[in-house]
Motif scaffolding. Sequence first.
Motif, PDB file in Angstrom:
ATOM      1  N   THR A  54       0.831  -1.212   0.000  1.00 12.71           N
ATOM      2  CA  THR A  54       0.000   0.000   0.000  1.00 12.71           C
ATOM      3  C   THR A  54       0.859   1.254   0.000  1.00 12.71           C
ATOM      4  N   ALA A  55       1.944   1.229   0.749  1.00 14.17           N
ATOM      5  CA  ALA A  55       2.811   2.404   0.864  1.00 14.17           C
ATOM      6  C   ALA A  55       3.464   2.785  -0.452  1.00 14.17           C
ATOM      7  N   ILE A  56       3.685   1.808  -1.341  1.00 21.63           N
ATOM      8  CA  ILE A  56       4.407   2.100  -2.585  1.00 21.63           C
ATOM      9  C   ILE A  56       3.573   1.853  -3.839  1.00 21.63           C
ATOM     10  N   GLY A  57       2.270   1.684  -3.690  1.00 22.55           N
ATOM     11  CA  GLY A  57       1.421   1.523  -4.851  1.00 22.55           C
ATOM     12  C   GLY A  57       1.612   0.211  -5.587  1.00 22.55           C
ATOM     13  N   ALA A  58       1.782  -0.866  -4.845  1.00 20.94           N
ATOM     14  CA  ALA A  58       1.981  -2.184  -5.455  1.00 20.94           C
ATOM     15  C   ALA A  58       0.918  -3.151  -4.948  1.00 20.94           C
ATOM     16  N   ARG A  59       0.837  -4.307  -5.577  1.00 24.74           N
ATOM     17  CA  ARG A  59       0.001  -5.396  -5.073  1.00 24.74           C
ATOM     18  C   ARG A  59       0.816  -6.188  -4.056  1.00 24.74           C
ATOM     19  N   PRO A  60       0.161  -6.693  -3.008  1.00 23.41           N
ATOM     20  CA  PRO A  60       0.908  -7.484  -2.020  1.00 23.41           C
ATOM     21  C   PRO A  60       1.673  -8.644  -2.646  1.00 23.41           C
ATOM     22  N   SER A  61       1.092  -9.284  -3.658  1.00 19.58           N
ATOM     23  CA  SER A  61       1.758 -10.432  -4.287  1.00 19.58           C
ATOM     24  C   SER A  61       3.021 -10.037  -5.034  1.00 19.58           C
ATOM     25  N   GLU A  62       3.230  -8.744  -5.259  1.00 16.10           N
ATOM     26  CA  GLU A  62       4.416  -8.285  -5.977  1.00 16.10           C
ATOM     27  C   GLU A  62       5.605  -8.046  -5.047  1.00 16.10           C
ATOM     28  N   VAL A  63       5.378  -8.061  -3.739  1.00 16.81           N
ATOM     29  CA  VAL A  63       6.435  -7.784  -2.760  1.00 16.81           C
ATOM     30  C   VAL A  63       7.139  -9.084  -2.392  1.00 16.81           C
ATOM     31  N   VAL A  64       8.405  -9.192  -2.768  1.00 17.20           N
ATOM     32  CA  VAL A  64       9.229 -10.368  -2.470  1.00 17.20           C
ATOM     33  C   VAL A  64      10.271  -9.955  -1.439  1.00 17.20           C
ATOM     34  N   PHE A  65      10.197 -10.513  -0.244  1.00 15.17           N
ATOM     35  CA  PHE A  65      11.109 -10.095   0.820  1.00 15.17           C
ATOM     36  C   PHE A  65      12.523 -10.644   0.591  1.00 15.17           C
ATOM     37  N   THR A  66      13.496  -9.788   0.896  1.00 16.27           N
ATOM     38  CA  THR A  66      14.913 -10.125   0.773  1.00 16.27           C
ATOM     39  C   THR A  66      15.631  -9.673   2.037  1.00 16.27           C
ATOM     40  N   SER A  67      16.944  -9.845   2.057  1.00 15.30           N
ATOM     41  CA  SER A  67      17.741  -9.399   3.201  1.00 15.30           C
ATOM     42  C   SER A  67      18.092  -7.917   3.112  1.00 15.30           C
ATOM     43  N   GLY A  68      17.743  -7.254   2.012  1.00 14.00           N
ATOM     44  CA  GLY A  68      18.051  -5.840   1.862  1.00 14.00           C
ATOM     45  C   GLY A  68      18.139  -5.437   0.400  1.00 14.00           C
ATOM     46  N   GLY A  69      18.601  -4.209   0.172  1.00 15.58           N
ATOM     47  CA  GLY A  69      18.669  -3.686  -1.180  1.00 15.58           C
ATOM     48  C   GLY A  69      19.670  -4.393  -2.069  1.00 15.58           C
ATOM     49  N   THR A  70      20.807  -4.787  -1.504  1.00 17.19           N
ATOM     50  CA  THR A  70      21.833  -5.441  -2.314  1.00 17.19           C
ATOM     51  C   THR A  70      21.332  -6.767  -2.867  1.00 17.19           C
ATOM     52  N   PRO A 190       8.052  10.808  -3.653  1.00 19.08           N
ATOM     53  CA  PRO A 190       6.910   9.962  -4.031  1.00 19.08           C
ATOM     54  C   PRO A 190       7.335   8.808  -4.943  1.00 19.08           C
ATOM     55  N   VAL A 191       6.942   7.602  -4.579  1.00 15.35           N
ATOM     56  CA  VAL A 191       7.226   6.404  -5.368  1.00 15.35           C
ATOM     57  C   VAL A 191       5.927   5.604  -5.486  1.00 15.35           C
ATOM     58  N   ASP A 192       5.474   5.420  -6.726  1.00 16.04           N
ATOM     59  CA  ASP A 192       4.284   4.622  -6.990  1.00 16.04           C
ATOM     60  C   ASP A 192       4.684   3.543  -7.981  1.00 16.04           C
ATOM     61  N   PHE A 193       4.836   2.329  -7.499  1.00 15.97           N
ATOM     62  CA  PHE A 193       5.327   1.242  -8.339  1.00 15.97           C
ATOM     63  C   PHE A 193       4.434   1.013  -9.556  1.00 15.97           C
ATOM     64  N   SER A 194       3.157   0.903  -9.335  1.00 13.34           N
ATOM     65  CA  SER A 194       2.242   0.617 -10.433  1.00 13.34           C
ATOM     66  C   SER A 194       2.258   1.721 -11.478  1.00 13.34           C
ATOM     67  N   ALA A 195       2.179   2.980 -11.029  1.00 11.66           N
ATOM     68  CA  ALA A 195       2.126   4.102 -11.965  1.00 11.66           C
ATOM     69  C   ALA A 195       3.446   4.328 -12.678  1.00 11.66           C
ATOM     70  N   GLY A 215      14.625  -6.234   3.331  1.00 18.01           N
ATOM     71  CA  GLY A 215      14.268  -5.376   2.204  1.00 18.01           C
ATOM     72  C   GLY A 215      13.290  -6.119   1.331  1.00 18.01           C
ATOM     73  N   ALA A 216      13.129  -5.625   0.102  1.00 23.66           N
ATOM     74  CA  ALA A 216      12.199  -6.285  -0.805  1.00 23.66           C
ATOM     75  C   ALA A 216      12.565  -5.989  -2.245  1.00 23.66           C
ATOM     76  N   LEU A 217      12.307  -6.963  -3.093  1.00 24.29           N
ATOM     77  CA  LEU A 217      12.273  -6.737  -4.523  1.00 24.29           C
ATOM     78  C   LEU A 217      10.801  -6.747  -4.906  1.00 24.29           C
ATOM     79  N   VAL A 218      10.335  -5.629  -5.394  1.00 27.44           N
ATOM     80  CA  VAL A 218       8.951  -5.542  -5.854  1.00 27.44           C
ATOM     81  C   VAL A 218       8.963  -5.915  -7.328  1.00 27.44           C
ATOM     82  N   ALA A 219       8.313  -7.021  -7.669  1.00 25.12           N
ATOM     83  CA  ALA A 219       8.374  -7.577  -9.017  1.00 25.12           C
ATOM     84  C   ALA A 219       6.967  -7.819  -9.542  1.00 25.12           C
ATOM     85  N   ARG A 220       6.688  -7.289 -10.717  1.00 27.00           N
ATOM     86  CA  ARG A 220       5.386  -7.523 -11.310  1.00 27.00           C
ATOM     87  C   ARG A 220       5.136  -9.025 -11.450  1.00 27.00           C
TER      88      ARG A 220
END
Length: 396
Positions: A54-70, A190-195, A215-220
Amino acid sequence: MTAYLDHAATTPMFPEALAAMTTQLAETGNPSSLHHAGRRARRAVEESRERIATAIGARPSEVVFTSGGTEADNLAVKGTFLARRDADPDRVRVLVPATEHHAVLDSVGFLVEHEGAQVTWLEVTPEGFVDPETVRAAIATDPASVALVSVLWAGNEIGVVQDVPAIAAIAAEHGIPVHTDAVQAVGHVPVDFSASGVDLLSMTGHKLGGPVGVGALVARRDATLVPLSHGGGQERQLRSGTLDAPAIVGFAAAAERAVTELEREATRLGALRDALIEGAMALEPGIRPSGHWQRGDVRRRLPGNAHLVVPGCDGDSLLYLLDAAGIACSTGSACQAGLPQPSHVLLALGVPESEARGALRLTLGHTSTADDVSTFLRALPGAVSRARRAREATAS
């Protein structure tokens, strides 16, 4: 008095993020287990996934949790390249600016060395921007050979914010996936993944008031990636491993607050940033900000980023002298701290190597105050004077 001016390296946790994480730490349960303790942990993870989405304009199923940005950058760049190249052996080009974070640059370097990738370097302007038309021209030379485009949303060193949606739109004309490292951007602009139109977005907790190590990789949903780790098949089978429920809960709480307060904080931090830059320029002739900077602009440069070039000084000397005065800052990315090379970002902008060695990155965050800026400005003249004497002595 001390001043912490290295929020781009890591920022203090928000109280609610710390409280949420601490509460979850007291709970037992593997989110992959089927018993009631596991289901309780899974519920905490999935509710957090929804809050981050919700915070970044994505679907929950698109959020893939990782250990961080790297890790997110590695999965996005390597995973996408391998999947695209395996589907079509002619897709071997990666389009990337030389100003990217090393998590992206080194991933690309690995692909060049081990997987036959070819790099097309995207030029940047002296202010640090990637012109979308530069991307269009690079693609046009051979669209069918491009596996991936990767561009930072906001620079980790100079804080310049790219026109990522415009770049994504150009790549989409040819069906080319776009990844953006938004580690420094989420919660600050402002960051809106979908838009945005991007296919993959990297983010992390500790840059926006959450814990380190998540962290997370947000992937369509239609993004095709080869996983880099194998095991239990968690996270859409893209990132196996037991999920860190306490860290994820803290991450979600921080993302929610950072995005909620974004506009107000951008105005406050932008004013502090401008006071710091203008104060430094007034104190010492020749000091100038790196990359694009315009008073009051909190859209094309991160509100809390004040990156300065200080002529006649070595950045490491300035860092240690300021640290002795109680001021924490950096010469660039914390991931490259301790390495004596000048900033690859400044060199890509055309800054001479002798000047690039005299760089300071001063970054503000949610705990920053006007007193922090004043403390830095009081200490700066003495630190510059001593650093210049040290360089002169070394040269002679």
